[in-house]
Motif scaffolding. Structure first.
Motif, short mmCIF file in Angstrom:
data_model
loop_
_atom_site.label_atom_id
_atom_site.label_comp_id
_atom_site.label_asym_id
_atom_site.label_seq_id
_atom_site.Cartn_x
_atom_site.Cartn_y
_atom_site.Cartn_z
N GLY A 96 -0.36 0.92 27.27
CA GLY A 96 0.28 -0.13 28.13
C GLY A 96 1.27 0.89 28.28
N ARG A 97 1.15 1.27 29.89
CA ARG A 97 2.08 2.14 30.15
C ARG A 97 3.28 0.77 31.32
NH1 ARG A 97 0.48 6.87 32.66
NH2 ARG A 97 -0.73 5.91 33.76
N VAL A 101 -1.18 -1.43 35.27
CA VAL A 101 -1.76 -2.62 34.21
C VAL A 101 -3.40 -2.04 34.00
CG1 VAL A 101 -0.52 -4.22 35.09
CG2 VAL A 101 -2.51 -3.80 36.31
N TRP A 102 -4.00 -2.84 33.07
CA TRP A 102 -5.45 -2.42 33.40
C TRP A 102 -6.30 -3.51 33.44
CZ3 TRP A 102 -7.34 2.05 31.86
CH2 TRP A 102 -6.20 2.91 30.66
N LEU A 103 -6.89 -3.23 34.53
CA LEU A 103 -7.63 -4.02 35.50
C LEU A 103 -9.08 -4.14 34.77
CD1 LEU A 103 -8.05 -5.85 37.69
CD2 LEU A 103 -9.41 -3.92 39.08
N LEU A 104 -9.74 -5.56 33.70
CA LEU A 104 -11.16 -5.20 33.57
C LEU A 104 -11.91 -6.14 34.40
CD1 LEU A 104 -9.47 -6.52 30.04
CD2 LEU A 104 -9.67 -3.56 30.68
N THR A 117 2.20 -4.12 26.99
CA THR A 117 2.42 -2.41 27.09
C THR A 117 2.06 -2.35 25.68
OG1 THR A 117 5.14 -2.69 26.68
CG2 THR A 117 3.92 -2.80 29.10
N GLY A 118 2.40 -0.60 25.44
CA GLY A 118 2.18 -0.30 24.09
C GLY A 118 1.16 -0.12 23.51
N LEU A 119 0.61 0.13 22.87
CA LEU A 119 -0.61 0.74 22.37
C LEU A 119 -1.37 -0.90 21.88
CD1 LEU A 119 -2.48 2.96 21.38
CD2 LEU A 119 -1.95 2.65 19.13
#
Length: 318
Positions: A96-97, A101-104, A117-119
């Motif tokens: 995550g930056r 964002v990540w859309l699922l 954010t992060g791993l």
């Protein structure tokens, strides 16, 4: 109940007609996408996923290199399960930056948005898509519009915006960036048509008041883009030019109007100065003038003052 109307043959009853019902309009049709709002997606810390993958890999190696005597079927089944766990854990790792964002989704259905954010570890059974949520700016190309007087213009605007609701931006419209640009063009055409670009007849509200135009554009686009999940911070006009077909003619008219205003201002200043001069001479008793002599003095002083100042104002305008 049956009713036999007059004139109908006996024995042939006619069913009674039900009273007419008032037609009531139904509720407005609402698109199912209008109820979609962003919600948190499920994820796990990436460190837990890494430790799980390492443990599963070590277990697989231990089973394959372990002491003999165990049934090969049991060893193979256990190794296969641990290998599947390792692969599933490794495939779900994501980063995550900030600013994205990540859309699922799963089978086209929305399953949440991950803003951490992060791993991270996200189920590999879900389809992941990055959505940019950072603050963005867009400078438009010249937009053709018409002012209140029907004069064709070309307007360039600078817009500052970001994606606020990722679910609406992804599903409420086909392409939120193209949708944004189309609405900007429509808003510019609507706001510009309310005022003239320049008022050659006198002081009045015009499009040169960029603060007012900025407020109108921003207020309009905030409301128009909210259903698409886009947050608008400002929409500022960068340039307002006449269309090339009428630019030269209107620039000459603008220069003529400015020159006329300078001459009027110089004439008003001259008349004020002449009036104060004549009043001062009369009050101090330096001259005793009748009406004819007063008019002649006013005329001579006005000509002298205008000759000294009007050419200077005209030179500044040029």
């Amino acid at each position: 109940m049956t009713i036999t109307p007059q004139g109908s043959p006996a024995g042939f009853p006619v069913p009674a007609q039900a009273p007419a019902k008032d037609t009531v309009p139904g509720p407005p049709v609402v698109s199912p996408l209008s109820d979609i709002t962003e919600r948190p997606g499920r994820c796990l810390p990436g460190g837990v996923a890494v430790l799980t993958a390492l443990a599963a890999a070590c277990g697989t190696a231990a089973l394959l290199l372990g002491p003999a005597g165990t049934s090969p079927a049991v060893l193979g089944g256990a190794a296969a399960v641990l290998a599947a766990v390792t692969a599933l854990t490794a495939l779900g790792l994501a980063r995550g930056r900030p600013g994205s964002v990540w859309l699922l989704t799963r089978h086209g259905a929305y399953r949440g948005t991950v803003r951490r954010t992060g791993l991270l570890w996200i189920s590999p059974l879900l389809v992941r898509r990055r959505v940019d949520t950072s603050l963005r700016h867009w400078r438009s190309s010249p937009i053709e519009a018409t002012d209140a007087d029907g004069t064709p213009l070309q307007v360039t605007v600078l817009m500052v915006w970001r994606v606020r609701d990722t679910a609406r931006a992804a599903f409420a419209v086909h392409d939120h960036v193209r949708y944004l640009r189309a609405l900007v063009e429509a808003a510019v055409a609507r706001c510009v048509s309310r005022l003239p670009a320049d008022d050659f007849r006198g002081p009045g509200p015009t499009l040169r008041d960029t603060d007012r135009l900025t407020d109108d554009l921003t207020r309009m686009l905030v409301q128009d883009l909210k259903p698409a999940g886009i947050e608008v911070f400002s929409v500022q006009p960068v340039r307002i030019d006449y269309a090339p077909a009428v630019a030269s003619t209107l620039r000459r008219a603008q220069l003529a109007a400015l020159d006329d205003r300078h001459r009027r201002a110089a004439l008003d200043a001259a008349l004020t100065a002449v009036g104060e001069t004549v009043r001062g001479l009369t009050e101090r008793g330096l001259v005793d003038l009748d009406d004819y002599e007063r008019k002649a003095l006013v005329r001579d002083l006005t000509v002298a003052y205008c000759t000294a100042h009007v050419p200077e104002a005209g030179a500044q305008t040029a």
